[in-house]
Design a protein around this motif. Structure first.
Motif, PDB file in Angstrom:
ATOM      1  N   ILE A  98       0.794   7.586   5.809  1.00 55.01           N
ATOM      2  CA  ILE A  98      -0.273   7.113   5.233  1.00 55.01           C
ATOM      3  C   ILE A  98      -0.024   7.215   3.595  1.00 55.01           C
ATOM      4  O   ILE A  98      -0.236   6.351   2.775  1.00 55.01           O
ATOM      5  N   PHE A  99       0.946   8.298   2.952  1.00 52.26           N
ATOM      6  CA  PHE A  99       1.301   8.492   1.781  1.00 52.26           C
ATOM      7  C   PHE A  99       2.160   7.258   1.173  1.00 52.26           C
ATOM      8  O   PHE A  99       1.884   6.664   0.393  1.00 52.26           O
ATOM      9  N   GLU A 100       2.909   7.128   2.114  1.00 47.39           N
ATOM     10  CA  GLU A 100       3.881   5.599   1.867  1.00 47.39           C
ATOM     11  C   GLU A 100       3.062   4.379   2.016  1.00 47.39           C
ATOM     12  O   GLU A 100       3.400   3.717   1.148  1.00 47.39           O
ATOM     13  N   ILE A 101       2.499   4.236   2.902  1.00 48.00           N
ATOM     14  CA  ILE A 101       1.540   3.032   3.134  1.00 48.00           C
ATOM     15  C   ILE A 101       0.704   2.884   2.034  1.00 48.00           C
ATOM     16  O   ILE A 101       0.441   1.807   1.625  1.00 48.00           O
ATOM     17  N   THR A 102      -0.106   3.842   1.308  1.00 49.89           N
ATOM     18  CA  THR A 102      -1.021   3.533   0.510  1.00 49.89           C
ATOM     19  C   THR A 102      -0.186   3.572  -1.125  1.00 49.89           C
ATOM     20  O   THR A 102      -0.860   3.872  -2.008  1.00 49.89           O
ATOM     21  N   ASP A 103       1.087   3.708  -0.950  1.00 52.66           N
ATOM     22  CA  ASP A 103       1.633   3.985  -2.317  1.00 52.66           C
ATOM     23  C   ASP A 103       1.493   5.215  -2.964  1.00 52.66           C
ATOM     24  O   ASP A 103       1.319   5.320  -4.322  1.00 52.66           O
ATOM     25  N   TYR A 288      -7.522   7.398   5.537  1.00 51.06           N
ATOM     26  CA  TYR A 288      -7.785   6.259   4.732  1.00 51.06           C
ATOM     27  C   TYR A 288      -9.040   6.363   3.882  1.00 51.06           C
ATOM     28  O   TYR A 288      -9.218   5.598   2.798  1.00 51.06           O
ATOM     29  N   ALA A 289     -10.054   6.690   4.288  1.00 56.66           N
ATOM     30  CA  ALA A 289     -11.175   6.827   3.689  1.00 56.66           C
ATOM     31  C   ALA A 289     -11.125   7.383   2.453  1.00 56.66           C
ATOM     32  O   ALA A 289     -11.653   7.036   1.352  1.00 56.66           O
ATOM     33  N   THR A 290     -10.294   8.740   2.522  1.00 55.09           N
ATOM     34  CA  THR A 290     -10.109   9.283   1.192  1.00 55.09           C
ATOM     35  C   THR A 290      -9.203   8.308   0.114  1.00 55.09           C
ATOM     36  O   THR A 290      -9.372   8.379  -1.019  1.00 55.09           O
ATOM     37  N   ALA A 291      -8.116   7.778   0.816  1.00 51.36           N
ATOM     38  CA  ALA A 291      -7.046   6.980   0.011  1.00 51.36           C
ATOM     39  C   ALA A 291      -7.842   5.594  -0.607  1.00 51.36           C
ATOM     40  O   ALA A 291      -7.723   5.528  -1.927  1.00 51.36           O
ATOM     41  N   PHE A 292      -9.047   5.234   0.192  1.00 51.21           N
ATOM     42  CA  PHE A 292      -9.716   4.159  -0.470  1.00 51.21           C
ATOM     43  C   PHE A 292     -10.448   4.272  -1.539  1.00 51.21           C
ATOM     44  O   PHE A 292     -10.602   3.542  -2.469  1.00 51.21           O
ATOM     45  N   PHE A 297     -11.709  -0.782  -5.408  1.00 52.12           N
ATOM     46  CA  PHE A 297     -11.992  -1.851  -4.396  1.00 52.12           C
ATOM     47  C   PHE A 297     -11.015  -2.766  -4.184  1.00 52.12           C
ATOM     48  O   PHE A 297     -10.565  -3.308  -3.077  1.00 52.12           O
ATOM     49  N   ASP A 298     -10.407  -3.243  -5.568  1.00 51.07           N
ATOM     50  CA  ASP A 298      -9.383  -4.475  -5.269  1.00 51.07           C
ATOM     51  C   ASP A 298      -8.191  -4.090  -4.510  1.00 51.07           C
ATOM     52  O   ASP A 298      -7.645  -4.829  -3.769  1.00 51.07           O
ATOM     53  N   LYS A 299      -7.646  -2.746  -4.795  1.00 44.96           N
ATOM     54  CA  LYS A 299      -6.384  -2.351  -3.905  1.00 44.96           C
ATOM     55  C   LYS A 299      -6.673  -2.404  -2.586  1.00 44.96           C
ATOM     56  O   LYS A 299      -5.974  -2.332  -1.755  1.00 44.96           O
ATOM     57  N   THR A 300      -7.904  -1.521  -2.044  1.00 42.52           N
ATOM     58  CA  THR A 300      -8.206  -1.848  -1.052  1.00 42.52           C
ATOM     59  C   THR A 300      -8.255  -2.789  -0.205  1.00 42.52           C
ATOM     60  O   THR A 300      -7.869  -2.804   1.156  1.00 42.52           O
ATOM     61  N   ILE A 301      -8.905  -3.909  -0.600  1.00 42.64           N
ATOM     62  CA  ILE A 301      -9.169  -5.281  -0.115  1.00 42.64           C
ATOM     63  C   ILE A 301      -7.833  -5.710   0.083  1.00 42.64           C
ATOM     64  O   ILE A 301      -7.607  -6.580   0.955  1.00 42.64           O
ATOM     65  N   LYS A 306      -2.986  -5.716   6.148  1.00 45.28           N
ATOM     66  CA  LYS A 306      -1.672  -5.334   6.235  1.00 45.28           C
ATOM     67  C   LYS A 306      -1.816  -3.870   7.174  1.00 45.28           C
ATOM     68  O   LYS A 306      -0.736  -3.522   7.475  1.00 45.28           O
ATOM     69  N   LEU A 307      -3.066  -3.435   7.395  1.00 46.29           N
ATOM     70  CA  LEU A 307      -3.062  -2.330   8.462  1.00 46.29           C
ATOM     71  C   LEU A 307      -3.352  -2.693   9.615  1.00 46.29           C
ATOM     72  O   LEU A 307      -4.335  -3.864   9.853  1.00 46.29           O
ATOM     73  N   GLU A 308      -3.014  -1.870  10.586  1.00 46.23           N
ATOM     74  CA  GLU A 308      -3.243  -2.235  12.193  1.00 46.23           C
ATOM     75  C   GLU A 308      -4.580  -1.663  12.590  1.00 46.23           C
ATOM     76  O   GLU A 308      -4.821  -0.360  12.331  1.00 46.23           O
ATOM     77  N   ASP A 309      -5.458  -2.315  13.227  1.00 50.83           N
ATOM     78  CA  ASP A 309      -6.821  -1.809  13.605  1.00 50.83           C
ATOM     79  C   ASP A 309      -7.574  -1.001  12.878  1.00 50.83           C
ATOM     80  O   ASP A 309      -7.988   0.200  13.180  1.00 50.83           O
ATOM     81  N   ILE A 310      -7.615  -1.551  11.538  1.00 51.71           N
ATOM     82  CA  ILE A 310      -8.473  -0.772  10.597  1.00 51.71           C
ATOM     83  C   ILE A 310      -9.674  -1.805  10.088  1.00 51.71           C
ATOM     84  O   ILE A 310      -9.461  -2.818   9.746  1.00 51.71           O
ATOM     85  N   ASP A 311     -10.898  -1.122  10.259  1.00 50.87           N
ATOM     86  CA  ASP A 311     -12.065  -2.078   9.757  1.00 50.87           C
ATOM     87  C   ASP A 311     -12.852  -1.098   8.907  1.00 50.87           C
ATOM     88  O   ASP A 311     -12.667   0.035   9.124  1.00 50.87           O
TER      89      ASP A 311
END
Length: 336
Positions: A98-103, A288-292, A297-301, A306-311
């Motif tokens: 998640i560190f890598e996915i969220t830059d 992911y809740a912490t990362a967002f 908002f803009d970076k999260t949207i 690009k994420l699998e099974d995330i709502d």
């Protein structure tokens, strides 16, 4: 994760014959510095207090920064001989992904800043100005921490302080859910500190499990009384992060929110007031809740597709207004 020397588990067992309206078996108490509750339905009364106690004890010994003898505390204080257990490995590896996915917006190495702002187990008597933040940022960066083939944690900088608090609570929910799965319990709701996973139905009313999402407010009385949404949770995990009530005030009167931006080292107000994440397991939702919150908002949207099974349900500020973004897949599960 908070320091826990013992677990206070209150057990309320109900006779659970699977009639038309059975009552759930309920276990609740305190652990990991917060509260927990497990509700489930089973044709037999299950005595699982010892298994619950054992689950939290193992997690504390591995991951609690509040226990000086835990593995993570020893690692944080420079012991490179520790061979970490599977609990640690799972949290470490998932955090790396998640560190890598969220830059880098999700970063467990931010612990030294958590301490410096007064949110962690170690208290620093320093002013959080730009100079001191820049100095502390030298020790931040999960890419500077690796795990070798023998499960030793190797840090580039000895002062790097690991803190898995933003994922381990969700992991605890998943471990308790796994316990119930092993006991062939099909209908349950597990909650630890507001993070949840649901399976099957609430057989007491033969409906989906229903959980509330708080309306962001700086007033704690209002916060307890008002819900933004009620959500039907079906065979899924849910985690929420928000910074509207968690803050510290320093000696100069400066207010610092609980969300720390790993990119800048600063305790910053996010335009996301509350991020609720739904996915297949709670540790992923928790992270992911912490990362967002840190991403905004803009970076999260931009990232979510690009994420699998995330709502998500994002309650965010837009100018002077508060708006809500809800993933299309959630529309049928929201109760007004």
């Amino acid at each position: 994760m908070k320091k826990i020397y013992f677990l206070c588990i209150t057990v309320i067992l109900f006779s659970c014959e699977l009639d038309k309206n059975p009552s759930p078996q309920v276990y609740s108490g305190n652990a990991l510095g917060t509260t927990f509750q497990i509700q489930f339905f089973h044709e037999n009364e299950l005595e699982i207090a010892k298994q619950i106690d054992s689950t939290f004890t193992v997690l504390n010994q591995s991951l609690s920064t509040y226990i000086p003898t835990s593995d993570i505390s020893k690692i944080n204080h420079g012991d490179s001989t520790i061979v970490v257990d599977q609990q640690f490995v799972t949290n470490f590896n998932t955090s790396k992904q998640i560190f890598e996915i969220t830059d880098g917006y999700f970063d467990p190495s931010v612990g030294i800043l958590v301490n410096a702002y007064g949110f962690g187990p170690v208290k620093y008597n320093i002013q959080m100005n730009d100079k001191n933040i820049d100095s502390l940022m030298t020790f931040v960066g999960f890419d500077k921490v690796i795990m070798d083939a023998n499960n030793h944690v190797i840090k580039k900088h000895p002062k790097t302080f690991l803190d898995f608090n933003s994922i381990a609570k969700g992991f605890a929910v998943d471990r308790l859910a796994a316990l119930l799965d092993q006991l062939q319990v099909e209908d349950y709701l597990v909650e630890v500190g507001g993070e949840l996973v649901a399976s099957g139905k609430n057989l007491a009313n033969n409906s989906s499990w229903r959980v509330g999402i708080d309306k962001p407010s700086s007033n704690e009385t209002d916060q307890r009384e008002l819900l933004q949404f009620i959500v039907q949770l079906e065979n899924r995990a849910m985690a929420t992060s928000g910074n509207y009530r968690k803050f510290k005030t320093d000696s100069l009167g400066n207010k610092f929110v609980h969300t720390i931006n790993p990119k800048t080292g600063k305790s910053e107000a996010s335009d996301i007031l509350s991020a609720t994440v739904f996915t297949k397991n709670c540790m992923t939702a928790d992270a992911y809740a912490t990362a967002f919150m840190a991403m905004g908002f803009d970076k999260t949207i931009d990232l979510i597709p690009k994420l699998e099974d995330i709502d998500v349900i994002l309650i965010h500020a837009k100018g002077q207004e508060v708006e809500t973004y809800i993933s299309d897949n959630l529309a049928d599960f929201i109760i007004d």
